[in-house]
Scaffold this motif. Structure first.
Motif, PDB file in Angstrom:
ATOM      1  N   ASP A 147    -118.078  42.854  53.528  1.00 43.57           N
ATOM      2  CA  ASP A 147    -118.946  43.914  53.036  1.00 43.57           C
ATOM      3  C   ASP A 147    -120.423  43.605  53.274  1.00 43.57           C
ATOM      4  N   GLY A 148    -120.732  42.341  53.507  1.00 46.58           N
ATOM      5  CA  GLY A 148    -122.112  41.953  53.772  1.00 46.58           C
ATOM      6  C   GLY A 148    -122.387  41.696  55.243  1.00 46.58           C
ATOM      7  N   ASP A 149    -121.517  42.174  56.132  1.00 48.37           N
ATOM      8  CA  ASP A 149    -121.683  41.930  57.560  1.00 48.37           C
ATOM      9  C   ASP A 149    -122.786  42.806  58.147  1.00 48.37           C
ATOM     10  N   PHE A 150    -123.575  42.221  59.042  1.00 44.78           N
ATOM     11  CA  PHE A 150    -124.608  42.990  59.732  1.00 44.78           C
ATOM     12  C   PHE A 150    -124.891  42.352  61.083  1.00 44.78           C
ATOM     13  N   ALA A 151    -125.661  43.048  61.920  1.00 48.82           N
ATOM     14  CA  ALA A 151    -125.957  42.549  63.254  1.00 48.82           C
ATOM     15  C   ALA A 151    -127.392  42.869  63.649  1.00 48.82           C
ATOM     16  N   LEU A 152    -127.976  41.961  64.422  1.00 52.00           N
ATOM     17  CA  LEU A 152    -129.316  42.142  64.980  1.00 52.00           C
ATOM     18  C   LEU A 152    -129.218  42.194  66.496  1.00 52.00           C
ATOM     19  N   SER A 153    -130.165  42.869  67.113  1.00 50.41           N
ATOM     20  CA  SER A 153    -130.162  42.949  68.568  1.00 50.41           C
ATOM     21  C   SER A 153    -130.819  41.704  69.172  1.00 50.41           C
ATOM     22  N   ILE A 154    -130.307  41.290  70.323  1.00 48.70           N
ATOM     23  CA  ILE A 154    -130.886  40.184  71.075  1.00 48.70           C
ATOM     24  C   ILE A 154    -132.026  40.739  71.915  1.00 48.70           C
ATOM     25  N   VAL A 187    -128.563  42.990  51.099  1.00 52.71           N
ATOM     26  CA  VAL A 187    -127.193  43.248  51.553  1.00 52.71           C
ATOM     27  C   VAL A 187    -126.184  42.489  50.698  1.00 52.71           C
ATOM     28  N   TYR A 188    -126.547  41.275  50.277  1.00 52.26           N
ATOM     29  CA  TYR A 188    -125.647  40.453  49.479  1.00 52.26           C
ATOM     30  C   TYR A 188    -125.714  40.763  47.982  1.00 52.26           C
ATOM     31  N   ASN A 189    -126.510  41.753  47.609  1.00 48.65           N
ATOM     32  CA  ASN A 189    -126.636  42.166  46.205  1.00 48.65           C
ATOM     33  C   ASN A 189    -127.066  41.011  45.310  1.00 48.65           C
ATOM     34  N   GLN A 190    -128.010  40.229  45.813  1.00 48.29           N
ATOM     35  CA  GLN A 190    -128.558  39.126  45.040  1.00 48.29           C
ATOM     36  C   GLN A 190    -129.901  39.546  44.441  1.00 48.29           C
ATOM     37  N   ASN A 233    -122.538  38.455  70.830  1.00 54.90           N
ATOM     38  CA  ASN A 233    -121.907  39.431  71.719  1.00 54.90           C
ATOM     39  C   ASN A 233    -122.812  39.629  72.930  1.00 54.90           C
ATOM     40  N   LYS A 234    -122.449  39.000  74.028  1.00 50.74           N
ATOM     41  CA  LYS A 234    -123.284  39.046  75.222  1.00 50.74           C
ATOM     42  C   LYS A 234    -123.196  40.392  75.928  1.00 50.74           C
ATOM     43  N   ARG A 235    -122.127  41.111  75.708  1.00 48.53           N
ATOM     44  CA  ARG A 235    -121.991  42.433  76.328  1.00 48.53           C
ATOM     45  C   ARG A 235    -122.898  43.450  75.658  1.00 48.53           C
ATOM     46  N   GLU A 236    -122.867  43.501  74.332  1.00 53.29           N
ATOM     47  CA  GLU A 236    -123.653  44.480  73.587  1.00 53.29           C
ATOM     48  C   GLU A 236    -125.058  43.971  73.260  1.00 53.29           C
ATOM     49  N   LYS A 237    -125.327  42.705  73.541  1.00 52.56           N
ATOM     50  CA  LYS A 237    -126.620  42.081  73.243  1.00 52.56           C
ATOM     51  C   LYS A 237    -126.938  42.169  71.751  1.00 52.56           C
ATOM     52  N   ILE A 238    -125.986  41.727  70.931  1.00 53.70           N
ATOM     53  CA  ILE A 238    -126.180  41.668  69.493  1.00 53.70           C
ATOM     54  C   ILE A 238    -125.694  40.328  68.958  1.00 53.70           C
ATOM     55  N   ILE A 239    -126.242  39.915  67.816  1.00 51.43           N
ATOM     56  CA  ILE A 239    -125.772  38.747  67.091  1.00 51.43           C
ATOM     57  C   ILE A 239    -125.300  39.205  65.725  1.00 51.43           C
ATOM     58  N   GLU A 240    -124.037  38.928  65.427  1.00 48.64           N
ATOM     59  CA  GLU A 240    -123.425  39.371  64.172  1.00 48.64           C
ATOM     60  C   GLU A 240    -123.407  38.235  63.160  1.00 48.64           C
ATOM     61  N   PHE A 241    -123.713  38.578  61.917  1.00 47.64           N
ATOM     62  CA  PHE A 241    -123.627  37.649  60.789  1.00 47.64           C
ATOM     63  C   PHE A 241    -122.520  38.168  59.879  1.00 47.64           C
ATOM     64  N   LYS A 242    -121.389  37.462  59.850  1.00 50.72           N
ATOM     65  CA  LYS A 242    -120.215  37.946  59.132  1.00 50.72           C
ATOM     66  C   LYS A 242    -119.813  36.974  58.030  1.00 50.72           C
ATOM     67  N   GLU A 243    -119.490  37.529  56.885  1.00 50.45           N
ATOM     68  CA  GLU A 243    -119.168  36.715  55.718  1.00 50.45           C
ATOM     69  C   GLU A 243    -117.817  36.025  55.837  1.00 50.45           C
ATOM     70  N   LYS A 244    -117.766  34.807  55.364  1.00 48.60           N
ATOM     71  CA  LYS A 244    -116.483  34.120  55.169  1.00 48.60           C
ATOM     72  C   LYS A 244    -115.939  34.451  53.796  1.00 48.60           C
ATOM     73  N   GLN A 254    -125.503  30.669  47.730  1.00 47.96           N
ATOM     74  CA  GLN A 254    -125.816  29.446  48.441  1.00 47.96           C
ATOM     75  C   GLN A 254    -126.450  29.728  49.799  1.00 47.96           C
ATOM     76  N   LEU A 255    -125.978  30.764  50.478  1.00 51.08           N
ATOM     77  CA  LEU A 255    -126.572  31.113  51.768  1.00 51.08           C
ATOM     78  C   LEU A 255    -128.034  31.501  51.618  1.00 51.08           C
ATOM     79  N   ILE A 256    -128.330  32.295  50.595  1.00 48.78           N
ATOM     80  CA  ILE A 256    -129.716  32.667  50.346  1.00 48.78           C
ATOM     81  C   ILE A 256    -130.551  31.407  50.073  1.00 48.78           C
ATOM     82  N   LYS A 257    -129.981  30.480  49.315  1.00 45.81           N
ATOM     83  CA  LYS A 257    -130.688  29.235  49.005  1.00 45.81           C
ATOM     84  C   LYS A 257    -130.980  28.437  50.272  1.00 45.81           C
ATOM     85  N   PHE A 258    -130.003  28.351  51.168  1.00 42.74           N
ATOM     86  CA  PHE A 258    -130.194  27.581  52.393  1.00 42.74           C
ATOM     87  C   PHE A 258    -131.256  28.201  53.291  1.00 42.74           C
TER      88      PHE A 258
END
Length: 209
Positions: free
Chosen positions: A53-60, A121-124, A184-195, A202-206
């Motif tokens: 639910d917190g997945d998002f992507a940025l363009s390269i 996005v993470y509702n923090q 994603n080298k085809r779409e020129k995006i970098i995805e950040f996906k939650e485990k 903790q991710l926000i802290k890091f």
């Protein structure tokens, strides 16, 4: 399959010019830099479960290479300003795809906006003192494509997408988080996906200074 929802709606979408570089130039270290246009940040639709639910992507917007490292500059537009960061990805992984250092680097105010966006996005709770880290963040990782190949699953994944799992570890036993990073080298995006959503604080802290 998840549907894509753009935070900012403008005529340019992923397929328009993602594969067409704007220009090529040589960096100070001799590396060739290929640049691409910035596009709106992508927020993936809530799928109704506890993951993703917190997945998002940025363009390269830029790619440069040395003999050992590929550097990606990720930058996207949003209603609250541009957001992004830089990443140094090793060209060679360790045994079975495990490695000690993918570097996540600030690019200035856009990276401050990145951490604010992630916090939302993470509702923090949004702390006005939160900024992106002011030094390079080094994280251990496993290249999931290489790992799959080591297990005999050759050609079972999309070769245009490099998939990584990042392992964030701090000095205390509770300072731990995981995050999927897909390039994603085809779409020129970098995805950040939650485990897992439990890693959000903790991710926000890091990522903070």
């Amino acid at each position: 399959m998840k549907k894509l929802v753009l935070i900012v709606v403008i005529p340019q979408v992923l397929g328009c010019s993602s594969g067409s570089p704007l220009k090529e130039k040589n960096a100070d270290n001799g590396a060739t830099v290929v640049s691409y246009p910035a596009r709106p940040v992508i927020k993936y639709k809530d799928n109704g479960d506890d993951t993703g639910d917190g997945d998002f992507a940025l363009s390269i917007v830029a790619i440069s290479e040395t003999d050992t490292i590929i550097t990606y500059k990720a930058l996207s537009t949003s209603e609250n300003g541009n957001l992004g960061l830089a990443l140094d990805i090793p060209k060679k992984d360790g045994e079975r795809g495990f490695g000690q250092s993918i570097l996540l680097k600030s690019i200035g105010s856009e990276s401050d906006n990145f951490i604010r966006f992630m916090t939302k996005v993470y509702n923090q709770k949004l702390d006005s003192s939160i900024h992106f880290f002011n030094k390079t963040l080094s994280v251990a990782y496993v290249n999931l494509n290489t790992f799959a190949g080591a297990l005999g699953a050759n050609n079972q994944y999309d070769t245009a997408v490099n998939e990584y799992k990042l392992f964030f570890e701090g000095p205390n036993k509770d300072d731990y988080a995981e995050l999927y990073l897909n390039i994603n080298k085809r779409e020129k995006i970098i995805e950040f996906k939650e485990k897992d959503q439990e890693y959000r604080p903790q991710l926000i802290k890091f990522f903070r200074e």
